[in-house]
Design a protein around this motif. Sequence first.
Motif, short mmCIF file in Angstrom:
data_model
loop_
_atom_site.label_atom_id
_atom_site.label_comp_id
_atom_site.label_asym_id
_atom_site.label_seq_id
_atom_site.Cartn_x
_atom_site.Cartn_y
_atom_site.Cartn_z
N SER A 286 0.70 -0.83 0.43
CA SER A 286 -0.14 -0.03 0.46
C SER A 286 0.68 1.44 0.24
O SER A 286 1.66 1.37 0.94
CB SER A 286 -0.82 0.33 1.24
OG SER A 286 -1.43 1.25 1.43
N SER A 287 0.82 2.05 -0.95
CA SER A 287 0.91 3.38 -1.17
C SER A 287 1.47 4.03 0.02
O SER A 287 1.64 5.08 0.08
CB SER A 287 1.21 4.08 -2.67
OG SER A 287 1.52 3.11 -3.78
N ALA A 288 -0.17 3.82 0.08
CA ALA A 288 -1.27 4.94 1.47
C ALA A 288 -0.26 5.19 2.77
O ALA A 288 0.23 5.34 3.37
CB ALA A 288 -2.53 4.95 1.85
N GLY A 323 3.79 1.77 -11.24
CA GLY A 323 3.54 0.18 -11.18
C GLY A 323 2.61 -0.08 -12.16
O GLY A 323 2.15 -0.76 -12.01
N THR A 324 1.21 0.45 -11.03
CA THR A 324 0.02 -0.24 -11.21
C THR A 324 -0.62 0.00 -12.26
O THR A 324 -0.27 -1.31 -13.20
CB THR A 324 -0.91 0.61 -10.55
OG1 THR A 324 -0.32 0.70 -9.26
CG2 THR A 324 -2.08 0.27 -10.32
N SER A 325 -0.11 0.90 -13.78
CA SER A 325 -0.46 1.46 -14.50
C SER A 325 0.33 0.70 -15.56
O SER A 325 -0.31 0.12 -16.87
CB SER A 325 -0.30 2.98 -14.76
OG SER A 325 0.86 3.17 -15.37
N ALA A 368 -6.57 -2.30 -4.72
CA ALA A 368 -7.13 -1.48 -5.69
C ALA A 368 -6.62 -1.47 -7.52
O ALA A 368 -7.56 -1.07 -8.45
CB ALA A 368 -6.82 -0.17 -5.44
N GLY A 369 -5.62 -1.56 -7.23
CA GLY A 369 -4.99 -1.60 -8.96
C GLY A 369 -5.81 -2.55 -10.01
O GLY A 369 -5.97 -2.63 -11.06
N MET A 370 -6.12 -4.02 -9.24
CA MET A 370 -6.82 -4.94 -10.11
C MET A 370 -8.47 -4.55 -10.55
O MET A 370 -8.68 -4.89 -11.35
CB MET A 370 -6.63 -5.76 -9.09
CG MET A 370 -7.32 -7.80 -10.38
SD MET A 370 -6.83 -9.14 -9.12
CE MET A 370 -7.60 -8.58 -7.51
N LEU A 397 2.21 -9.49 -6.88
CA LEU A 397 2.81 -8.83 -8.37
C LEU A 397 2.07 -7.26 -7.68
O LEU A 397 2.75 -6.27 -7.99
CB LEU A 397 1.63 -8.60 -9.52
CG LEU A 397 2.22 -10.24 -10.66
CD1 LEU A 397 1.47 -10.01 -11.42
CD2 LEU A 397 3.79 -10.31 -10.28
N ASP A 398 1.10 -7.38 -6.89
CA ASP A 398 0.74 -5.92 -6.00
C ASP A 398 1.76 -5.56 -5.15
O ASP A 398 2.38 -4.05 -4.92
CB ASP A 398 -0.45 -6.05 -4.75
CG ASP A 398 -0.91 -5.15 -4.82
OD1 ASP A 398 -0.88 -4.02 -5.11
OD2 ASP A 398 -1.68 -5.04 -3.67
N MET A 399 2.91 -6.38 -4.63
CA MET A 399 4.18 -6.05 -3.28
C MET A 399 5.15 -4.99 -4.02
O MET A 399 5.32 -4.82 -3.99
CB MET A 399 3.97 -7.55 -2.90
CG MET A 399 3.56 -7.81 -1.97
SD MET A 399 3.69 -9.73 -1.75
CE MET A 399 4.46 -9.48 -0.32
N LEU A 400 5.11 -5.94 -5.18
CA LEU A 400 6.29 -5.50 -6.09
C LEU A 400 5.29 -4.06 -7.10
O LEU A 400 6.50 -2.96 -7.23
CB LEU A 400 6.32 -6.19 -7.41
CG LEU A 400 7.53 -7.70 -7.31
CD1 LEU A 400 7.39 -8.77 -7.90
CD2 LEU A 400 8.82 -7.47 -6.56
N ARG A 401 4.50 -4.06 -7.89
CA ARG A 401 4.02 -2.53 -7.95
C ARG A 401 4.37 -1.20 -7.13
O ARG A 401 4.11 0.09 -7.64
CB ARG A 401 3.10 -2.91 -8.93
CG ARG A 401 1.88 -3.13 -8.30
CD ARG A 401 0.36 -3.37 -9.09
NE ARG A 401 -0.78 -3.11 -8.88
CZ ARG A 401 -1.36 -4.63 -8.49
NH1 ARG A 401 -1.07 -6.16 -9.05
NH2 ARG A 401 -2.38 -4.62 -8.24
N THR A 402 3.40 -2.31 -5.58
CA THR A 402 3.89 -0.85 -4.73
C THR A 402 5.39 0.06 -4.81
O THR A 402 4.81 0.91 -4.88
CB THR A 402 3.52 -1.20 -3.68
OG1 THR A 402 2.02 -2.02 -3.61
CG2 THR A 402 3.14 -0.42 -3.13
#
Length: 427
Positions: A286-288, A323-325, A368-370, A397-402
Amino acid sequence: MVNKQIAQHWWILIGMFLGILFGILAVWLGWHQFTLFWIKPWGTVFINLLKLIAIPLILVSLVSGVSNLNDVSKLSRIGFKTLGIYLITTIMAISIGLIVVNITNPGKFLSPEKSLEFQQKYASRIAQTDVELTQGPLQFVVDLVPENIFKAMTQNTAMLQVIFFAILFGIALVMLPEEKTRVVKNLFDQLNDIVMQMIHIVMLTAPVGAFCLIASVTVEVAGDSLQETISLFSSLGMYTLTVIIGLVFVVFVFYPILVSLFTSVKYRQFLKGISPAQFLAFSTSSSAATLPMTMQCCEENLGIKKEIASFVLPLGATVNMDGTSLYQAVATIFLAQIYGIELGFTAQLTIILTATLASIGSAAVPGAGMIMLVIVLQSVGVPLEGIALIFAVDRPLDMLRTVVNITGDAVVACVIQKSENGRVLVQ
Ligand code: ASP
């Protein structure tokens, strides 16, 4: 200070490493329940502490950041510059994703039987993700403006609304004569110091938090057997690999180019300074939640001025998600290939547009990205059920893109600082 930061980075890394070891051991020895009952709650407590600080941090740091920019022309210059650079890095990240996925063609690697199996297995879980199918790509503009700020402040997914309010509040503060606003300005500056101190306290527990989070994620991703995980990764391997190649390219080729062209920092030193935040982004997805640490690293390790960090970073945490985009672009092409849909040049341009909007609209929370991927899939006519296929590997993948998301924010903070004639001091 430097030694303290480096020690912090090592402690978080050690926590993560032990977390993986413990997780693997737990899967092996069948301590699934023990981990979920006795380890995971501490990870949740840690994430809650971070989330607890996020809204007050965004509010006070943006108000004091904006008001410390002193005059409206400086504020609008930095504001437009920041948003412009965020937009450019996002579009570049999507383009990198599209190039990589068009080379690797991951959709051609998944057998039709596996594809069917995943769809059946995860379809029900997708139904639970509460995807809003009627939203268009401009929904985020509507969502930007809160109808009630107190309601917005009670939802961690409505951070963009709090940002909107804080910037408006800060602008009004700057526009009024100084003697009328001195007390409120001082109040926000002092509140800012208090919130930063809270962050220091919470960060002391980061290594333990990282251990608990990683241990429980390892156990959860693995399900009941290690074999299942290995088979998941091997069948979705090419897709996973494509996303990873794209993310690695952004961090090790694209960002270094930006940093060397537009700042005076050495990229290695930049990475060293930002690494505690990267580890935390990896652990929390989570970026937040990572924002407090990102701000701390940028200010203390990279020497970014408070007035710049407290404006650029909270905005970036929710708006700038390279990363998310990138991931959304790769996932869309992957699913299109599986469904045998040809996506030509125009469709790929549509992906650039909608993935940009979808990443801006994605909340800075896990997964959230998914959910926002729906918008991109819809725009090029790929069946939404396809999300079921990639559900299984989404968490890693979420961990990496964050990690990429917060790294991008820090890169832009350095670029903005330099462009305002500030030196980025990396010790
Ligand atoms: N977890 C990401 C973040 O907070 C968003 C996402 O891609 O799901 O930055």
